[in-house]
Scaffold this motif. Structure first.
Motif, PDB file in Angstrom:
ATOM      1  N   THR A   2      -0.260   8.961   3.271  1.00  0.00           N
ATOM      2  CA  THR A   2      -1.392   8.627   4.117  1.00  0.00           C
ATOM      3  C   THR A   2      -1.029   7.494   5.064  1.00  0.00           C
ATOM      4  O   THR A   2      -0.448   6.498   4.624  1.00  0.00           O
ATOM      5  CB  THR A   2      -2.584   8.182   3.245  1.00  0.00           C
ATOM      6  N   PRO A   3      -1.347   7.602   6.352  1.00  0.00           N
ATOM      7  CA  PRO A   3      -1.080   6.487   7.275  1.00  0.00           C
ATOM      8  C   PRO A   3      -1.891   5.267   6.874  1.00  0.00           C
ATOM      9  O   PRO A   3      -2.983   5.377   6.332  1.00  0.00           O
ATOM     10  CB  PRO A   3      -1.532   7.007   8.634  1.00  0.00           C
ATOM     11  N   LEU A   4      -1.341   4.097   7.154  1.00  0.00           N
ATOM     12  CA  LEU A   4      -2.014   2.837   6.857  1.00  0.00           C
ATOM     13  C   LEU A   4      -2.633   2.294   8.132  1.00  0.00           C
ATOM     14  O   LEU A   4      -1.956   1.734   8.973  1.00  0.00           O
ATOM     15  CB  LEU A   4      -1.012   1.809   6.312  1.00  0.00           C
ATOM     16  N   PRO A   5      -3.935   2.477   8.329  1.00  0.00           N
ATOM     17  CA  PRO A   5      -4.568   1.953   9.535  1.00  0.00           C
ATOM     18  C   PRO A   5      -4.664   0.439   9.468  1.00  0.00           C
ATOM     19  O   PRO A   5      -4.813  -0.131   8.396  1.00  0.00           O
ATOM     20  CB  PRO A   5      -5.954   2.595   9.513  1.00  0.00           C
ATOM     21  N   CYS A   6      -4.562  -0.212  10.589  1.00  0.00           N
ATOM     22  CA  CYS A   6      -4.642  -1.673  10.658  1.00  0.00           C
ATOM     23  C   CYS A   6      -5.661  -2.108  11.695  1.00  0.00           C
ATOM     24  O   CYS A   6      -5.325  -2.745  12.689  1.00  0.00           O
ATOM     25  CB  CYS A   6      -3.279  -2.268  10.985  1.00  0.00           C
ATOM     26  N   PRO A   7      -6.945  -1.771  11.512  1.00  0.00           N
ATOM     27  CA  PRO A   7      -7.936  -2.220  12.491  1.00  0.00           C
ATOM     28  C   PRO A   7      -8.142  -3.716  12.356  1.00  0.00           C
ATOM     29  O   PRO A   7      -7.952  -4.283  11.281  1.00  0.00           O
ATOM     30  CB  PRO A   7      -9.198  -1.453  12.087  1.00  0.00           C
ATOM     31  N   PRO A   8      -8.505  -4.373  13.441  1.00  0.00           N
ATOM     32  CA  PRO A   8      -8.755  -5.812  13.334  1.00  0.00           C
ATOM     33  C   PRO A   8      -9.970  -6.074  12.455  1.00  0.00           C
ATOM     34  O   PRO A   8     -10.926  -5.295  12.467  1.00  0.00           O
ATOM     35  CB  PRO A   8      -9.012  -6.244  14.783  1.00  0.00           C
ATOM     36  N   ALA A   9      -9.910  -7.147  11.707  1.00  0.00           N
ATOM     37  CA  ALA A   9     -11.025  -7.507  10.831  1.00  0.00           C
ATOM     38  C   ALA A   9     -12.143  -8.107  11.676  1.00  0.00           C
ATOM     39  O   ALA A   9     -11.884  -8.901  12.564  1.00  0.00           O
ATOM     40  CB  ALA A   9     -10.565  -8.512   9.792  1.00  0.00           C
ATOM     41  N   PRO A  10     -13.384  -7.725  11.395  1.00  0.00           N
ATOM     42  CA  PRO A  10     -14.492  -8.310  12.151  1.00  0.00           C
ATOM     43  C   PRO A  10     -14.655  -9.775  11.772  1.00  0.00           C
ATOM     44  O   PRO A  10     -14.392 -10.166  10.641  1.00  0.00           O
ATOM     45  CB  PRO A  10     -15.698  -7.483  11.699  1.00  0.00           C
ATOM     46  N   GLN A  36       1.328  -4.742   5.426  1.00  0.00           N
ATOM     47  CA  GLN A  36       1.502  -3.347   5.844  1.00  0.00           C
ATOM     48  C   GLN A  36       2.466  -3.242   7.021  1.00  0.00           C
ATOM     49  O   GLN A  36       3.314  -2.351   7.058  1.00  0.00           O
ATOM     50  CB  GLN A  36       0.148  -2.722   6.206  1.00  0.00           C
ATOM     51  N   ARG A  37       2.366  -4.161   7.982  1.00  0.00           N
ATOM     52  CA  ARG A  37       3.286  -4.144   9.127  1.00  0.00           C
ATOM     53  C   ARG A  37       4.715  -4.417   8.687  1.00  0.00           C
ATOM     54  O   ARG A  37       5.656  -3.771   9.148  1.00  0.00           O
ATOM     55  CB  ARG A  37       2.836  -5.153  10.178  1.00  0.00           C
ATOM     56  N   GLU A  38       4.903  -5.389   7.772  1.00  0.00           N
ATOM     57  CA  GLU A  38       6.251  -5.722   7.308  1.00  0.00           C
ATOM     58  C   GLU A  38       6.866  -4.577   6.518  1.00  0.00           C
ATOM     59  O   GLU A  38       8.043  -4.260   6.689  1.00  0.00           O
ATOM     60  CB  GLU A  38       6.214  -7.002   6.477  1.00  0.00           C
ATOM     61  N   VAL A  39       6.081  -3.939   5.644  1.00  0.00           N
ATOM     62  CA  VAL A  39       6.588  -2.799   4.883  1.00  0.00           C
ATOM     63  C   VAL A  39       6.899  -1.647   5.830  1.00  0.00           C
ATOM     64  O   VAL A  39       7.930  -0.984   5.701  1.00  0.00           O
ATOM     65  CB  VAL A  39       5.585  -2.367   3.781  1.00  0.00           C
ATOM     66  N   GLY A  40       6.048  -1.430   6.816  1.00  0.00           N
ATOM     67  CA  GLY A  40       6.297  -0.383   7.802  1.00  0.00           C
ATOM     68  C   GLY A  40       7.583  -0.628   8.564  1.00  0.00           C
ATOM     69  O   GLY A  40       8.345   0.301   8.841  1.00  0.00           O
ATOM     70  N   GLY A  44      10.453   1.969   8.259  1.00  0.00           N
ATOM     71  CA  GLY A  44      10.510   2.737   9.490  1.00  0.00           C
ATOM     72  C   GLY A  44       9.382   3.739   9.628  1.00  0.00           C
ATOM     73  O   GLY A  44       9.497   4.720  10.346  1.00  0.00           O
ATOM     74  N   SER A  45       8.289   3.509   8.918  1.00  0.00           N
ATOM     75  CA  SER A  45       7.184   4.448   8.929  1.00  0.00           C
ATOM     76  C   SER A  45       5.869   3.693   8.809  1.00  0.00           C
ATOM     77  O   SER A  45       5.794   2.661   8.152  1.00  0.00           O
ATOM     78  CB  SER A  45       7.318   5.419   7.754  1.00  0.00           C
ATOM     79  N   ALA A  46       4.835   4.236   9.433  1.00  0.00           N
ATOM     80  CA  ALA A  46       3.500   3.650   9.285  1.00  0.00           C
ATOM     81  C   ALA A  46       2.786   4.222   8.069  1.00  0.00           C
ATOM     82  O   ALA A  46       1.692   3.807   7.740  1.00  0.00           O
ATOM     83  CB  ALA A  46       2.668   3.910  10.536  1.00  0.00           C
ATOM     84  N   ASP A  47       3.423   5.188   7.393  1.00  0.00           N
ATOM     85  CA  ASP A  47       2.832   5.782   6.195  1.00  0.00           C
ATOM     86  C   ASP A  47       2.984   4.823   5.018  1.00  0.00           C
ATOM     87  O   ASP A  47       3.865   3.975   4.989  1.00  0.00           O
ATOM     88  CB  ASP A  47       3.541   7.092   5.838  1.00  0.00           C
ATOM     89  N   ALA A  48       2.120   4.985   4.028  1.00  0.00           N
ATOM     90  CA  ALA A  48       2.225   4.189   2.808  1.00  0.00           C
ATOM     91  C   ALA A  48       3.528   4.557   2.105  1.00  0.00           C
ATOM     92  O   ALA A  48       3.807   5.728   1.896  1.00  0.00           O
ATOM     93  CB  ALA A  48       1.030   4.468   1.902  1.00  0.00           C
ATOM     94  N   PRO A  49       4.354   3.563   1.745  1.00  0.00           N
ATOM     95  CA  PRO A  49       5.626   3.884   1.089  1.00  0.00           C
ATOM     96  C   PRO A  49       5.405   4.390  -0.329  1.00  0.00           C
ATOM     97  O   PRO A  49       4.441   4.024  -0.997  1.00  0.00           O
ATOM     98  CB  PRO A  49       6.367   2.542   1.080  1.00  0.00           C
ATOM     99  N   THR A  50       6.323   5.201  -0.777  1.00  0.00           N
ATOM    100  CA  THR A  50       6.286   5.678  -2.160  1.00  0.00           C
ATOM    101  C   THR A  50       6.849   4.590  -3.062  1.00  0.00           C
ATOM    102  O   THR A  50       7.479   3.635  -2.585  1.00  0.00           O
ATOM    103  CB  THR A  50       7.132   6.955  -2.319  1.00  0.00           C
ATOM    104  N   LEU A  51       6.675   4.726  -4.358  1.00  0.00           N
ATOM    105  CA  LEU A  51       7.230   3.762  -5.302  1.00  0.00           C
ATOM    106  C   LEU A  51       8.753   3.710  -5.176  1.00  0.00           C
ATOM    107  O   LEU A  51       9.345   2.633  -5.180  1.00  0.00           O
ATOM    108  CB  LEU A  51       6.823   4.117  -6.738  1.00  0.00           C
ATOM    109  N   THR A  52       9.381   4.851  -5.015  1.00  0.00           N
ATOM    110  CA  THR A  52      10.844   4.896  -4.863  1.00  0.00           C
ATOM    111  C   THR A  52      11.277   4.106  -3.632  1.00  0.00           C
ATOM    112  O   THR A  52      12.249   3.345  -3.683  1.00  0.00           O
ATOM    113  CB  THR A  52      11.318   6.357  -4.759  1.00  0.00           C
ATOM    114  N   GLU A  53      10.537   4.252  -2.530  1.00  0.00           N
ATOM    115  CA  GLU A  53      10.868   3.499  -1.316  1.00  0.00           C
ATOM    116  C   GLU A  53      10.655   1.999  -1.519  1.00  0.00           C
ATOM    117  O   GLU A  53      11.473   1.190  -1.069  1.00  0.00           O
ATOM    118  CB  GLU A  53      10.014   3.988  -0.144  1.00  0.00           C
ATOM    119  N   LEU A  54       9.584   1.631  -2.194  1.00  0.00           N
ATOM    120  CA  LEU A  54       9.339   0.208  -2.454  1.00  0.00           C
ATOM    121  C   LEU A  54      10.459  -0.402  -3.300  1.00  0.00           C
ATOM    122  O   LEU A  54      10.943  -1.495  -3.019  1.00  0.00           O
ATOM    123  CB  LEU A  54       7.995   0.022  -3.161  1.00  0.00           C
TER     124      LEU A  54
END
Length: 148
Positions: A2-10, A36-40, A44-54
């Motif tokens: 699933t992509p990790l959206p990063c909307p600004p916080a109100p 989320q930005r640092e992990v991305g 190299g992906s905006a998707d949530a990393p898998t445990l193996t990737e982490l």
């Protein structure tokens, strides 16, 4: 994945309707989005990393390096100290300090004896009882945490 959206916080502040009067939610959201930005960037992906990737991500830590962490254990009449000390001694990275609070406990001598039996599993000066004839309750634990 699933992509990790990063909307600004109100913006929020005192009196926020969602039960966050101190405005802590924007800070938590900002930290989450930064992570989320640092992990991305690492994956190299905006998707949530898998445990193996982490687990495959590079680390700046070496297993032998001490953690810059102080663990505070509170014991008055509990039977869990041996299990907690065993778990800490078995960690790959040991905490810098382990303080066992014994505030006016009827089992003080038992706890101190148990602490002494675990000292050899930690670096010298790491595992220490914090003893007092006064039961400081949670105030004392919070004060120790602030001092750590």
């Amino acid at each position: 994945r699933t992509p990790l959206p990063c909307p600004p916080a109100p913006p929020r502040g005192p009196g926020a309707a969602d039960g966050d009067p101190a405005g802590a939610l924007p800070t938590k959201r900002a930290a989450k989005h930064q992570l989320q930005r640092e992990v991305g960037a690492l994956t190299g992906s905006a998707d949530a990393p898998t445990l193996t990737e982490l687990l495959a991500m590079p680390s700046e830590r070496s297993p032998g390096d001490p953690a810059d962490t102080t663990v505070i254990l509170n014991h008055w009449k509990r039977d869990t100290l041996a299990v907690q000390l065993e778990a800490l001694a078995s960690q790959t990275v040991h905490p810098t300090h382990v303080w066992v609070c014994i505030f006016r406990s009827p089992r003080e001598e038992e706890y101190v004896s148990l602490i002494d039996s675990y000292r050899s599993r930690f670096k010298p000066g790491t595992l220490e009882p914090i003893r007092s004839a006064v039961n400081f309750k949670y105030y004392g634990r919070f004060q120790l945490a602030l001092q750590a």
